[in-house]
Design an enzyme around this catalytic site. Structure first.
Site, short mmCIF file in Angstrom:
data_model
loop_
_atom_site.label_atom_id
_atom_site.label_comp_id
_atom_site.label_asym_id
_atom_site.label_seq_id
_atom_site.Cartn_x
_atom_site.Cartn_y
_atom_site.Cartn_z
N GLY A 191 0.66 -1.53 0.58
CA GLY A 191 0.24 -0.09 0.54
C GLY A 191 1.23 0.99 -0.19
O GLY A 191 1.59 1.25 0.78
N SER A 192 0.81 1.90 -1.58
CA SER A 192 1.83 3.06 -0.62
C SER A 192 1.28 4.10 -1.56
O SER A 192 0.25 4.26 -2.56
CB SER A 192 3.25 2.69 -1.25
OG SER A 192 3.01 1.55 -2.01
N ARG A 193 2.13 4.80 -3.00
CA ARG A 193 1.95 6.05 -3.98
C ARG A 193 3.01 6.29 -4.37
O ARG A 193 3.90 6.34 -4.03
CB ARG A 193 1.38 7.09 -3.12
CG ARG A 193 0.96 8.62 -3.52
CD ARG A 193 0.99 9.79 -2.71
NE ARG A 193 0.97 10.64 -3.25
CZ ARG A 193 -0.08 12.09 -2.67
NH1 ARG A 193 -0.08 12.03 -1.00
NH2 ARG A 193 0.63 13.04 -2.91
#
Length: 232
Positions: A189-191
């Site tokens: 989970g990240s960007r």
């Protein structure tokens, strides 16, 4: 084509980075199953999710002069003019930035948005805020690279999130990348933020879904001619 080859063609590959984690999840599932059958089923489901998380599907990348392709799967969560991280050396002036937020069900293998040479890789430790927040671009742990493309320097920043605790890079400074090539991965989970040179025209809107290596985020007005595709 044999039956085995046909089945293999339908199975999405797992990135080698995930093998250890899948084995750990499977080991825990076996222990939980020894303790309690319901716990074992929960562990089995989590193991399947872990394998799903580290999937690395082939992508069909549009290739044409002037196209900028999404480096990540996910939702476009921010578009606008922002000052790039100082460690990238892109200057103090604001640049057009497009942000792609990845949840724990998206593919997390990241791909080069343009063809070019990596002139800089910079890592900065930081916090682990929700990657969907604007503050995450400034405060969270991140790893950025600058790609020298024909139309200018493109900044790509992998940002750790609330669950993500490890940014993995597959590349080195001075290395050449083709558009759509894999350059890294963020665990759980990240960007990814993309800083575009002046003159780039953004073609996506807030809330749109992006696919790494396939979705055209922007172009320079000359990306429609002589377009072809590569698979990888």
């Amino acid at each position: 084509m044999t039956l085995i080859e046909s089945v293999r063609k339908q199975i999405t590959p797992i990135h080698p980075e995930g093998y250890v984690f899948i084995a750990l999840f499977a080991g825990v599932a076996l222990v939980l199953g020894w303790i309690s059958a319901p716990l074992g089923w929960i562990g089995a489901l989590l193991t399947l999710w872990c394998a799903y998380f580290f999937r690395d599907p082939a992508r069909v990348t549009p290739v044409a002069e002037g196209l900028i392709i999404s480096p990540a799967d996910g939702v476009i969560c921010s578009i606008g003019q922002f000052q790039p991280p100082p460690e990238l050396g892109l200057g103090m002036d604001p640049m057009m930035r497009v942000c792609v937020f990845m949840n724990v069900f998206d593919v997390h293998v990241n791909r080069a948005p343009v063809t070019g040479r990596i002139s800089r890789i910079a890592y900065k430790p930081g916090l682990f805020l929700n990657a969907d927040l604007d503050k995450a671009s400034e405060d969270n742990e991140r790893s950025g690279l600058v790609i020298e493309s024909r139309h200018g320097r493109v900044g790509v920043v992998q940002i750790a999130g609330l669950v993500a605790r490890r940014i993995v890079s597959f590349v080195q400074e001075g290395q050449s990348l083709g558009v759509g090539d894999r350059f890294g991965l963020i665990r759980f989970g990240s960007r990814v933020d993309i800083y575009l040179p002046a003159g780039a025209r953004v073609l996506v809107g807030l809330g749109a879904r992006a696919i790494a290596g396939e979705t055209v985020l922007a172009d320079y007005g000359d990306g429609g001619a002589d377009r072809h595709f590569k698979v990888g």
